[in-house]
Design an enzyme around this catalytic site. Structure first.
Site, mmCIF file in Angstrom:
data_model
loop_
_atom_site.group_PDB
_atom_site.id
_atom_site.type_symbol
_atom_site.label_atom_id
_atom_site.label_comp_id
_atom_site.label_asym_id
_atom_site.label_seq_id
_atom_site.Cartn_x
_atom_site.Cartn_y
_atom_site.Cartn_z
ATOM 1 N N GLY A 71 -15.051 -4.659 35.803
ATOM 2 C CA GLY A 71 -14.448 -4.484 34.472
ATOM 3 C C GLY A 71 -13.630 -5.658 33.989
ATOM 4 O O GLY A 71 -13.596 -5.955 32.798
ATOM 5 N N GLU A 280 -15.460 1.056 34.003
ATOM 6 C CA GLU A 280 -14.662 1.707 32.968
ATOM 7 C C GLU A 280 -14.923 1.069 31.596
ATOM 8 O O GLU A 280 -14.714 1.689 30.563
ATOM 9 C CB GLU A 280 -13.196 1.495 33.345
ATOM 10 C CG GLU A 280 -12.229 2.448 32.764
ATOM 11 C CD GLU A 280 -10.968 2.408 33.612
ATOM 12 O OE1 GLU A 280 -10.912 3.138 34.603
ATOM 13 O OE2 GLU A 280 -10.065 1.642 33.272
ATOM 14 N N ARG A 304 -7.049 7.172 35.520
ATOM 15 C CA ARG A 304 -8.129 7.524 36.453
ATOM 16 C C ARG A 304 -7.868 8.817 37.222
ATOM 17 O O ARG A 304 -8.788 9.575 37.494
ATOM 18 C CB ARG A 304 -8.337 6.373 37.435
ATOM 19 C CG ARG A 304 -8.973 5.187 36.766
ATOM 20 C CD ARG A 304 -9.080 4.006 37.677
ATOM 21 N NE ARG A 304 -9.761 2.914 36.987
ATOM 22 C CZ ARG A 304 -10.024 1.748 37.541
ATOM 23 N NH1 ARG A 304 -9.664 1.509 38.779
ATOM 24 N NH2 ARG A 304 -10.644 0.813 36.863
ATOM 25 N N HIS A 406 -11.727 4.798 45.630
ATOM 26 C CA HIS A 406 -11.892 3.492 44.993
ATOM 27 C C HIS A 406 -10.841 2.469 45.398
ATOM 28 O O HIS A 406 -11.157 1.310 45.667
ATOM 29 C CB HIS A 406 -11.879 3.692 43.480
ATOM 30 C CG HIS A 406 -12.111 2.451 42.693
ATOM 31 N ND1 HIS A 406 -13.207 1.647 42.908
ATOM 32 C CD2 HIS A 406 -11.405 1.864 41.705
ATOM 33 C CE1 HIS A 406 -13.162 0.628 42.072
ATOM 34 N NE2 HIS A 406 -12.068 0.725 41.346
ATOM 35 N N GLY A 449 -8.246 -3.152 36.153
ATOM 36 C CA GLY A 449 -8.007 -4.563 35.845
ATOM 37 C C GLY A 449 -6.721 -5.108 36.450
ATOM 38 O O GLY A 449 -6.489 -6.318 36.449
HETATM 39 C C1 LIG Z 1 -16.734 -1.475 42.913
HETATM 40 C C2 LIG Z 1 -15.367 -2.021 42.610
HETATM 41 C C3 LIG Z 1 -15.066 -2.471 41.322
HETATM 42 C C4 LIG Z 1 -13.789 -2.969 41.046
HETATM 43 N N1 LIG Z 1 -13.526 -3.461 39.792
HETATM 44 C C5 LIG Z 1 -12.307 -4.020 39.546
HETATM 45 C C6 LIG Z 1 -12.028 -4.649 38.306
HETATM 46 O O1 LIG Z 1 -12.881 -4.744 37.441
HETATM 47 N N2 LIG Z 1 -10.797 -5.168 38.110
HETATM 48 C C7 LIG Z 1 -9.812 -5.114 39.058
HETATM 49 O O2 LIG Z 1 -8.707 -5.600 38.822
HETATM 50 N N3 LIG Z 1 -10.060 -4.541 40.256
HETATM 51 C C8 LIG Z 1 -11.279 -4.010 40.522
HETATM 52 N N4 LIG Z 1 -11.531 -3.464 41.745
HETATM 53 C C9 LIG Z 1 -10.502 -3.549 42.785
HETATM 54 C C10 LIG Z 1 -10.432 -4.961 43.282
HETATM 55 O O3 LIG Z 1 -11.688 -5.554 43.336
HETATM 56 C C11 LIG Z 1 -9.821 -5.060 44.692
HETATM 57 O O4 LIG Z 1 -8.881 -4.114 44.905
HETATM 58 C C12 LIG Z 1 -9.169 -6.398 44.846
HETATM 59 O O5 LIG Z 1 -10.094 -7.374 44.534
HETATM 60 C C13 LIG Z 1 -8.599 -6.559 46.237
HETATM 61 O O6 LIG Z 1 -8.501 -7.932 46.555
HETATM 62 P P1 LIG Z 1 -8.040 -8.332 48.015
HETATM 63 O O7 LIG Z 1 -8.249 -9.789 48.110
HETATM 64 O O8 LIG Z 1 -6.698 -7.775 48.273
HETATM 65 O O9 LIG Z 1 -9.032 -7.545 48.985
HETATM 66 P P2 LIG Z 1 -10.585 -7.754 49.199
HETATM 67 O O10 LIG Z 1 -11.213 -8.399 48.044
HETATM 68 O O11 LIG Z 1 -11.134 -6.453 49.629
HETATM 69 O O12 LIG Z 1 -10.626 -8.803 50.399
HETATM 70 C C14 LIG Z 1 -10.138 -8.502 51.681
HETATM 71 C C15 LIG Z 1 -10.981 -9.245 52.693
HETATM 72 O O13 LIG Z 1 -10.367 -9.177 53.981
HETATM 73 C C16 LIG Z 1 -11.389 -9.013 54.946
HETATM 74 N N5 LIG Z 1 -10.818 -8.460 56.175
HETATM 75 C C17 LIG Z 1 -10.463 -7.176 56.421
HETATM 76 N N6 LIG Z 1 -9.961 -7.065 57.670
HETATM 77 C C18 LIG Z 1 -9.996 -8.306 58.215
HETATM 78 C C19 LIG Z 1 -9.638 -8.819 59.492
HETATM 79 N N7 LIG Z 1 -9.159 -8.034 60.452
HETATM 80 N N8 LIG Z 1 -9.818 -10.137 59.736
HETATM 81 C C20 LIG Z 1 -10.348 -10.958 58.786
HETATM 82 N N9 LIG Z 1 -10.730 -10.501 57.563
HETATM 83 C C21 LIG Z 1 -10.543 -9.197 57.276
HETATM 84 C C22 LIG Z 1 -12.366 -8.097 54.254
HETATM 85 O O14 LIG Z 1 -13.635 -8.121 54.865
HETATM 86 C C23 LIG Z 1 -12.367 -8.651 52.838
HETATM 87 O O15 LIG Z 1 -13.329 -9.658 52.674
HETATM 88 C C24 LIG Z 1 -12.801 -2.981 42.052
HETATM 89 C C25 LIG Z 1 -13.106 -2.532 43.338
HETATM 90 C C26 LIG Z 1 -14.371 -2.066 43.630
HETATM 91 C C27 LIG Z 1 -14.664 -1.594 45.006
#
Ligand SMILES: Cc1cc2nc3c(=O)[nH]c(=O)nc-3n(C[C@H](O)[C@H](O)[C@H](O)COP(=O)(O)OP(=O)(O)OC[C@H]3O[C@@H](n4cnc5c(N)ncnc54)[C@H](O)[C@@H]3O)c2cc1C
Length: 472
Positions: A71, A280, A304, A406, A449
């Site tokens: 989104g 969304e 949501r 989610h 977002g």
């Molecule tokens: C289908 C979907 C659609 C979404 N759409 C949106 C949107 O449009 N806008 C928005 O704001 N948010 C959206 N979200 C939510 C958002 O994408 C995520 O919550 C956000 O990107 C989280 O970022 P992050 O870097 O914290 O985690 P992640 O992007 O999940 O990255 C964490 C990484 O850590 C790695 N990892 C885990 N454990 C370990 C370990 N022990 N050692 C090494 N690596 C590890 C994982 O494999 C992963 O690659 C969406 C989520 C989903 C599932």
């Protein structure tokens, strides 16, 4: 003979030294755990500040849940909003975020998110990400969700841009390297590095001046999310398989404070067979929701949690998204759903209803009534506050949806420096966290977002603070 002996001793000494080096832990300024938006942003920012960085990712690819994001990413008072004639304010963004979180959010962190949001967008744009399309997602009082032109999914553009920056800067990225623990002092008050395991099972240590945990949430770990919220038993998930809440075991022995762990967001519109999230933005751009009997039953842009509850009250605990060709064309993110054959298409609404097994007369009446409300500019039935367009442009489309797990609002407690806070209230030295692995920003429910905004903003804050330690 003496020369031979000396040469032999030299070789033996070199060998012993090499062997010694082999068992010495590696050293770097900053270790980043996790290669999603938070971890990648942190790694780039830390390198910009002159630090050496090792980014460890357990999966065979980078991106995490961030890759799946569709989104968009929120920000207030951006250049893109100005170009589109949208007048936003930091206060309005703050109020919307707090309202979604039932005012339980950590106010200081939300203020920081809101204040830095426009900068996060321009930082990404500067690196080459197109965020020129600004739309409106549920719970926002104005359009502030930024995404690529034509409403294309954001994740599949964002992650290649960030990966390009990691490569350009020669950052040491190691996939299939799972962090399994932290190196820390006996009291668990200071961190010195990480313990990692490769895919082949080899374990090794990396010493660092600071560690940033960006390992995401636990939306792919049913045992954990059902423990936190028993109502989620049997729910599907939208998350990538690596979202297993590893931070909980990584920080074992440190006693960090955890916040909001029982707040787990379900996304209201997920295709039940494949678990594909229907963004969304489809509703944001004008789609309606009807139940199995063809009746509209809710404000489609409600928060949501509210919407998920409303859907679960409907027959078969599911509903149908209905939209037209104008909405489809406004959002190229929908192309994927068509390519996957998830969407039913028909030339008329009655035909669509029959194909979906909905009452044709009731569906046509519901859409007609909705179109009247669009014309008068007021949703007198359910109070939807944004009515973009009538649903009149054939062909028409429909898809059955259910709520699915989610996003995990809870996680490690952090302060404004993204330092991880211990149960006793102080910051754990040299340990930072960002993104979905943390809690406090979104509280009871997260605005669509807001997660990417959080991940990029706090990933960079964590990196800045961690970098200041490595220079000492
Ligand atoms: C289908 C979907 C659609 C979404 N759409 C949106 C949107 O449009 N806008 C928005 O704001 N948010 C959206 N979200 C939510 C958002 O994408 C995520 O919550 C956000 O990107 C989280 O970022 P992050 O870097 O914290 O985690 P992640 O992007 O999940 O990255 C964490 C990484 O850590 C790695 N990892 C885990 N454990 C370990 C370990 N022990 N050692 C090494 N690596 C590890 C994982 O494999 C992963 O690659 C969406 C989520 C989903 C599932």
């Amino acid at each position: 003979m003496k020369k031979v002996l000396l040469a032999f001793l030299g070789v033996a000494a070199m060998g012993a030294l090499c062997l010694f080096c082999l068992f010495l832990p590696e050293r770097t300024d900053i270790v980043v755990v996790g290669g999603g938006a938070a971890g990648m942003s942190a790694a780039i920012e830390a390198t910009e500040r002159g630090c050496s960085v090792v980014l460890l990712e357990k999966m065979s690819y980078l991106g995490g849940n961030s890759l799946r994001a569709t989104g968009g990413m929120n920000a207030a008072c951006t250049e893109e909003q100005k170009k589109n004639g949208i007048v936003d304010s930091l206060d309005s963004y703050y109020q919307d975020t707090m309202k979604a979180g039932h005012w339980l959010n950590n106010k200081k962190l939300v203020r920081l998110l809101v204040r830095n949001s426009a900068e996060s967008v321009s930082w990404l744009e500067h690196m080459g990400l197109d965020l020129s399309d600004v739309g409106r997602l549920a719970g926002h009082s104005i359009s502030r969700t930024h995404r690529p032109a034509g409403g294309a999914p954001i994740g599949t553009s964002l992650i290649p841009v960030l990966t390009g920056q990691l490569n350009k800067r020669g950052i040491d990225v190691r996939t299939e390297n799972r962090v399994i623990g932290l190196l820390h002092n006996q009291k668990g008050t200071e961190v010195f590095g990480v313990l990692t395991e490769t895919r082949e099972g080899r374990q090794y240590k990396i010493k660092a001046s600071a560690v940033i945990i960006a390992s995401g949430g636990f939306g792919s770990e049913p045992a954990l999310y059902v423990k936190m919220d028993p109502d989620l038993k049997g729910f599907k998930t939208t998350n990538q398989p690596g979202a297993t809440g590893d931070y909980l075991s990584i920080v074992e022995g440190l006693h960090p404070a955890l916040v909001d762990m029982s707040y787990i967001q379900t996304h209201p519109t997920v295709e039940p067979n494949n678990g594909v999230l229907i963004t969304e933005a489809v509703r944001g751009n004008g789609a309606v929701l009807v139940n199995r009997n063809g009746y509209r039953f809710t404000d489609e842009l409600a928060f949501r949690d509210v919407l998920s509850r409303e859907i679960l009250k409907q027959p078969e605990k599911s509903a149908y998204l209905i939209f037209d060709d104008q909405i489809r064309k406004s959002l190229s993110a929908t192309d994927t759903y068509f390519a996957m054959n998830l969407i039913t298409k028909a030339d008329t609404l009655s035909e669509l209803a029959e194909m979906l097994g909905i009452h044709p007369v009731v569906l046509s009446q519901s859409v007609q009534r909705y179109n009247q409300l669009v014309m008068i500019g007021e949703d007198r039935d359910f109070g939807r506050n944004d009515l973009p367009s009538e649903i009149i442009h054939a062909p028409f489309y429909g898809i059955r949806i259910v709520p699915a797990v989610h996003y995990c609002m809870g996680g490690l407690k952090i302060n404004e420096k993204a330092e991880v806070i211990s149960e006793s209230g102080g910051a754990i030295k040299r340990l930072f966290a960002a993104g979905e692995a943390t809690g406090g920003i979104h509280a009871a429910t997260r605005l669509g977002g807001n997660s990417l905004a959080d991940a990029v903003t706090f990933g960079r804050i964590a990196a800045r603070e961690a970098a200041s330690l490595s220079r000492r």
